[in-house]
Write a protein that holds these residues in place. Sequence first.
Motif, PDB file in Angstrom:
ATOM      1  N   THR A  49      24.530  75.692  68.810  1.00 13.19           N
ATOM      2  CA  THR A  49      25.888  75.424  69.294  1.00 13.19           C
ATOM      3  C   THR A  49      25.981  74.041  69.914  1.00 13.19           C
ATOM      4  N   HIS A  50      24.980  73.671  70.696  1.00 20.54           N
ATOM      5  CA  HIS A  50      24.964  72.352  71.326  1.00 20.54           C
ATOM      6  C   HIS A  50      24.914  71.242  70.274  1.00 20.54           C
ATOM      7  N   SER A  51      24.131  71.442  69.213  1.00 19.53           N
ATOM      8  CA  SER A  51      23.995  70.435  68.163  1.00 19.53           C
ATOM      9  C   SER A  51      25.305  70.252  67.397  1.00 19.53           C
ATOM     10  N   LEU A  52      25.943  71.351  67.005  1.00 15.03           N
ATOM     11  CA  LEU A  52      27.216  71.267  66.286  1.00 15.03           C
ATOM     12  C   LEU A  52      28.288  70.598  67.142  1.00 15.03           C
ATOM     13  N   SER A  53      28.333  70.962  68.402  1.00 15.40           N
ATOM     14  CA  SER A  53      29.335  70.398  69.306  1.00 15.40           C
ATOM     15  C   SER A  53      29.109  68.911  69.528  1.00 15.40           C
ATOM     16  N   SER A  54      27.849  68.505  69.703  1.00 10.58           N
ATOM     17  CA  SER A  54      27.550  67.096  69.949  1.00 10.58           C
ATOM     18  C   SER A  54      27.798  66.251  68.708  1.00 10.58           C
ATOM     19  N   PHE A  55      27.556  66.798  67.499  1.00 11.48           N
ATOM     20  CA  PHE A  55      27.853  66.067  66.270  1.00 11.48           C
ATOM     21  C   PHE A  55      29.351  65.778  66.175  1.00 11.48           C
ATOM     22  N   CYS A  56      30.161  66.775  66.447  1.00 14.55           N
ATOM     23  CA  CYS A  56      31.624  66.593  66.405  1.00 14.55           C
ATOM     24  C   CYS A  56      32.084  65.594  67.460  1.00 14.55           C
ATOM     25  N   SER A  57      31.518  65.690  68.652  1.00 15.24           N
ATOM     26  CA  SER A  57      31.942  64.794  69.729  1.00 15.24           C
ATOM     27  C   SER A  57      31.567  63.347  69.434  1.00 15.24           C
ATOM     28  N   GLY A  58      30.408  63.112  68.820  1.00 16.60           N
ATOM     29  CA  GLY A  58      29.997  61.758  68.480  1.00 16.60           C
ATOM     30  C   GLY A  58      30.910  61.120  67.453  1.00 16.60           C
ATOM     31  N   LEU A  59      31.334  61.894  66.449  1.00 21.26           N
ATOM     32  CA  LEU A  59      32.214  61.371  65.408  1.00 21.26           C
ATOM     33  C   LEU A  59      33.588  61.026  65.973  1.00 21.26           C
ATOM     34  N   VAL A  60      34.172  61.941  66.726  1.00 23.14           N
ATOM     35  CA  VAL A  60      35.508  61.708  67.286  1.00 23.14           C
ATOM     36  C   VAL A  60      35.488  60.547  68.274  1.00 23.14           C
ATOM     37  N   ALA A  61      34.450  60.468  69.092  1.00 19.24           N
ATOM     38  CA  ALA A  61      34.343  59.392  70.072  1.00 19.24           C
ATOM     39  C   ALA A  61      34.250  58.032  69.392  1.00 19.24           C
ATOM     40  N   SER A  62      33.532  57.940  68.280  1.00 18.52           N
ATOM     41  CA  SER A  62      33.402  56.673  67.555  1.00 18.52           C
ATOM     42  C   SER A  62      34.729  56.242  66.942  1.00 18.52           C
ATOM     43  N   ILE A  63      35.451  57.178  66.356  1.00 20.60           N
ATOM     44  CA  ILE A  63      36.738  56.854  65.732  1.00 20.60           C
ATOM     45  C   ILE A  63      37.732  56.361  66.778  1.00 20.60           C
TER      46      ILE A  63
END
Length: 323
Positions: A230-244
């Motif tokens: 759960t932590h990995s999936l959440s952090s992947f999504c957060s990294g993408l949105v934060a970069s955009i």
Amino acid sequence: MSVPEDEERLLPLVQRWPRASNFVLSGCAATVAELATFPLDLTKTRLQMQGEAALARLGDSARGPDPYRGMVRTALGIVQEEGFLKLWQGVTPAIYRHVVYSGGRMVTYEHLREVVFHKNEDKHYPLWKSVIGGMLAGVIGQFLANPTDLVKVQMQMEGKRKLEGKPLRFRGVHHAFAKILAEGGIRGLWAGWVPNVQRAALVNMGDLTTYDTVKHYLVLNTTLEDNIMTHSLSSFCSGLVASILGTPADVIKSRIMNQPRDKQGRGLLYKSSTDCLVQAVQGEGFMSLYKGFLPSWLRMTPWSLVFWLTYEKIREMSGVRPF
């Protein structure tokens, strides 16, 4: 109900001083993440400075060559021409920055979530509250950390200045702080703070808000538990949105912080973040705002992954409930 003084002394430190403990824990996690991904941050900063149209006003001698093109060639150029360890040039102020920045934003966000806004009775945290909390946390954390971020950006460009035959500005981190303070005073340490906090608000709206929302959605609405998956999936999504959301503001922030200044500490290229934005779009096109997006995304995603996994694990080991 207050805890008797004798019993309070027996409590673990994380329970006696929860906010201070969260500050320290998040700072430790941020240090691990920064060391692991810093070469991508350096590459991103070098890319953001290339082809800066505003430099034309200072004459051709100030422009200098742009020997690198693309993320891979930029990183390889740094290794070949400056040395492998130069990929970590500026890492010391970067760690200083992230200890203050990550500590400040995490403590602020959790305080807003638990004390000010509160979760619903079903433990759901509304998205609009998370967005406001994430943006405020980013603004406060970044404003506190602006001096260290300023030094980090300027030291990351020292290697390029050496290649262009320009004199180096700093002998080290402490000399950089002292020189900026001597030339611009206390105010000089907060040069570029406006675009910096703007970027931090957007990045944390992407990072904190996305991580918190995705994680609790998965825990409450799927069969996944509060674990590493759960932590990995959440952090992947957060990294993408934060970069955009954060890359355009990051480009503006880096350029304002790195621009040459007069004796009064005023920038010679840009009057404000808006002026920098207009000059970049007019002189280089709209996509110039996404220069360095690939290394930014490639850095932000593993940074978020390392940070959140480390942070959650440290909290667990310290007896603090999950984020």
